[in-house]
Design a protein around this motif. Structure first.
Motif, PDB file in Angstrom:
ATOM      1  N   VAL A  78       0.855  -1.192   0.000  1.00 10.81           N
ATOM      2  CA  VAL A  78       0.000   0.000   0.000  1.00 10.81           C
ATOM      3  C   VAL A  78       0.891   1.243   0.000  1.00 10.81           C
ATOM      4  N   ILE A  79       0.474   2.287  -0.752  1.00 15.38           N
ATOM      5  CA  ILE A  79       1.211   3.548  -0.787  1.00 15.38           C
ATOM      6  C   ILE A  79       0.611   4.478   0.272  1.00 15.38           C
ATOM      7  N   TYR A  80       1.445   4.888   1.206  1.00 12.77           N
ATOM      8  CA  TYR A  80       1.007   5.838   2.234  1.00 12.77           C
ATOM      9  C   TYR A  80       1.662   7.202   1.982  1.00 12.77           C
ATOM     10  N   LEU A  81       0.992   8.266   2.501  1.00 11.12           N
ATOM     11  CA  LEU A  81       1.519   9.614   2.295  1.00 11.12           C
ATOM     12  C   LEU A  81       2.931   9.740   2.859  1.00 11.12           C
ATOM     13  N   GLY A  82       3.197   9.061   3.972  1.00 10.72           N
ATOM     14  CA  GLY A  82       4.526   9.112   4.560  1.00 10.72           C
ATOM     15  C   GLY A  82       5.595   8.493   3.678  1.00 10.72           C
ATOM     16  N   ASP A  83       5.188   7.615   2.733  1.00 13.91           N
ATOM     17  CA  ASP A  83       6.160   6.988   1.837  1.00 13.91           C
ATOM     18  C   ASP A  83       6.630   7.937   0.737  1.00 13.91           C
ATOM     19  N   VAL A  84       5.760   8.895   0.368  1.00 11.93           N
ATOM     20  CA  VAL A  84       6.055   9.713  -0.804  1.00 11.93           C
ATOM     21  C   VAL A  84       6.318  11.176  -0.469  1.00 11.93           C
TER      22      VAL A  84
ATOM     23  N   ILE B 138      -3.947  13.376  -4.363  1.00 13.18           N
ATOM     24  CA  ILE B 138      -3.188  13.384  -3.110  1.00 13.18           C
ATOM     25  C   ILE B 138      -3.646  14.541  -2.241  1.00 13.18           C
ATOM     26  N   LYS B 139      -3.826  15.742  -2.847  1.00 14.12           N
ATOM     27  CA  LYS B 139      -4.317  16.897  -2.081  1.00 14.12           C
ATOM     28  C   LYS B 139      -5.691  16.617  -1.485  1.00 14.12           C
ATOM     29  N   ALA B 140      -6.547  15.990  -2.285  1.00 12.49           N
ATOM     30  CA  ALA B 140      -7.903  15.687  -1.796  1.00 12.49           C
ATOM     31  C   ALA B 140      -7.856  14.748  -0.595  1.00 12.49           C
TER      32      ALA B 140
ATOM     33  N   ASN C 193      -6.755  16.889   2.370  1.00 10.66           N
ATOM     34  CA  ASN C 193      -7.820  17.802   2.797  1.00 10.66           C
ATOM     35  C   ASN C 193      -8.962  17.072   3.470  1.00 10.66           C
ATOM     36  N   ALA C 194      -9.115  15.782   3.158  1.00 14.12           N
ATOM     37  CA  ALA C 194     -10.173  14.992   3.792  1.00 14.12           C
ATOM     38  C   ALA C 194      -9.960  14.857   5.297  1.00 14.12           C
ATOM     39  N   MET C 195      -8.755  15.204   5.773  1.00 11.82           N
ATOM     40  CA  MET C 195      -8.481  15.178   7.213  1.00 11.82           C
ATOM     41  C   MET C 195      -9.206  16.314   7.943  1.00 11.82           C
TER      42      MET C 195
ATOM     43  N   ASN D 299       0.787  23.879   4.531  1.00 11.59           N
ATOM     44  CA  ASN D 299       1.600  24.267   3.378  1.00 11.59           C
ATOM     45  C   ASN D 299       1.898  22.975   2.604  1.00 11.59           C
ATOM     46  N   ILE D 300       1.162  22.734   1.500  1.00  8.85           N
ATOM     47  CA  ILE D 300       1.246  21.478   0.748  1.00  8.85           C
ATOM     48  C   ILE D 300       1.895  21.736  -0.599  1.00  8.85           C
ATOM     49  N   GLN D 301       2.951  21.017  -0.879  1.00  9.18           N
ATOM     50  CA  GLN D 301       3.629  21.086  -2.163  1.00  9.18           C
ATOM     51  C   GLN D 301       3.502  19.722  -2.847  1.00  9.18           C
ATOM     52  N   VAL D 302       2.717  19.648  -3.936  1.00 11.69           N
ATOM     53  CA  VAL D 302       2.460  18.380  -4.627  1.00 11.69           C
ATOM     54  C   VAL D 302       2.632  18.577  -6.128  1.00 11.69           C
ATOM     55  N   PRO D 303       3.495  17.778  -6.794  1.00 12.26           N
ATOM     56  CA  PRO D 303       3.595  17.854  -8.264  1.00 12.26           C
ATOM     57  C   PRO D 303       2.289  17.406  -8.915  1.00 12.26           C
ATOM     58  N   ALA D 304       2.094  17.797 -10.144  1.00 12.40           N
ATOM     59  CA  ALA D 304       0.874  17.394 -10.852  1.00 12.40           C
ATOM     60  C   ALA D 304       0.818  15.877 -11.011  1.00 12.40           C
TER      61      ALA D 304
END
Length: 328
Positions: A49-55, A90-92, A95-97, A105-110
């Motif tokens: 499983v891919i978790y936010l902490g992994d990426v 990923i942003k969604a 934000n669901a939190m 402050n969220i920095q996410v590539p497209a």
């Protein structure tokens, strides 16, 4: 004197406390006011499983950082493969939190590219495990894997890899090898292989020491033992010389050929036309006379005999000493 010493001790304690407080000020000053999440464009993961902490690199209070790191972004790709994630997705998920945008402050590539770390399986490892598996069928270790190949090897996830062989497998009489193998990693089945090849097993086998003619009775000088690969030979081969001594060949075989069970028969105690002792018994009465055997006689087998005294034909059982017993 004593008052002055107490006063100096008090001042020393005050200065130490002040120093400690001053030393802690830079730490307090560096405590972040906002939660920051910086998602990398490319990442390699190990789990399913891919978790936010992994990426991403997350800066937040410890208890909150753990919750953010556990945000599920979906299944990982197959081992050695790559998967694309949408930055908006990923942003969604973040934000669901229910956090305030002003506190984040969220920095996410497209596009985020995630690759699953993998390990290779060396065919030699499969061959070694196969030898251990086959040793259960050949406890003396008198076998050898002559040829070997394996199909279905892929890249597998990182972790504790183990091989499980098909318990329904039994060795073929021909030495042909074909067995299925499951690949497990950390208790999860990740694939299936097929190991094929051929086996050899050398054992002493009875062979002709000279050319043996049909109808010839076998003596100790006619046969010997030779180590041969029993796979692929006749299933009724013999492994002990005393199994054929005194037997009669049913066909001609050349020197060095295996003596198979169906190539000889038991030698008769007497042959057709021989004059033998005929014993007739009834209760306690026993009559002994002579008779002419009408067929070859074998121990424990019935045979027809002509009574020389009466001229009648009778049936009796052949004994090991060459007599025929008739029971009325």
């Amino acid at each position: 004197m004593n008052a002055f010493a107490h006063h100096r001790k008090f001042l020393t304690v005050v200065f130490c406390l002040a120093g400690l407080f001053a030393f802690s000020l830079p730490v307090l000053a560096t405590t972040p006011k906002k939660t920051t999440i910086d998602v990398a464009r490319t990442t390699e993961v190990t789990g399913p499983v891919i978790y936010l902490g992994d990426v991403s690199n997350i800066t937040a209070p410890d208890f909150f950082k753990e919750e953010l790191a556990r945000i599920d972004l979906g299944k990982s790709p197959r081992a050695g493969r790559m998967k694309q994630l949408s930055g908006e997705r990923i942003k969604a998920s973040i934000n669901a939190m229910g956090l305030k945008a002003s506190d984040m402050n969220i920095q996410v590539p497209a596009r985020v590219f995630v690759k699953r770390a993998a390990q290779e399986l060396d065919p030699s490892r499969v061959e070694k495990a196969l030898g251990q598996f086959l040793s259960g069928f050949f406890p003396k270790g008198d076998f050898k894997v002559k040829t070997f190949s394996v199909r279905g090897i892929e890249l597998y996830p990182q972790g504790d890899l183990s091989l499980v062989f098909d318990k329904r497998y039994t060795p073929s009489n021909t030495g042909r090898l074909s067995v299925h193998v499951e690949v497990w990693v950390d208790g999860v089945k990740e694939g299936r292989l097929t190991a094929t090849g051929s086996l050899s097993q050398f054992k002493p086998v009875v062979v002709a020491a000279r050319r043996l003619e049909r109808g010839q009775a076998i003596t100790p000088a006619d046969v010997t033992l030779r180590d041969m690969d029993v796979f692929g030979l006749e299933p009724n081969i013999l492994t002990a010389v005393d199994q054929v001594l005194g037997m009669v060949m049913t066909r001609t075989i050349d020197k060095g050929d295996c003596v198979a069970r169906d190539e000889f028969k038991q030698a008769p105690v007497f042959e057709k036309g021989a004059v033998i002792k005929l014993v007739a018994q009834k209760n306690r009465l026993s009559i002994v006379t002579l008779g002419v055997c009408k067929e070859d006689g074998y121990p424990g087998q019935p045979v027809t005999v002509e009574n020389l005294t009466s001229g009648k034909l009778v049936r009796g059982l052949v004994t090991k000493d060459g007599t025929v017993e008739v029971v009325f």
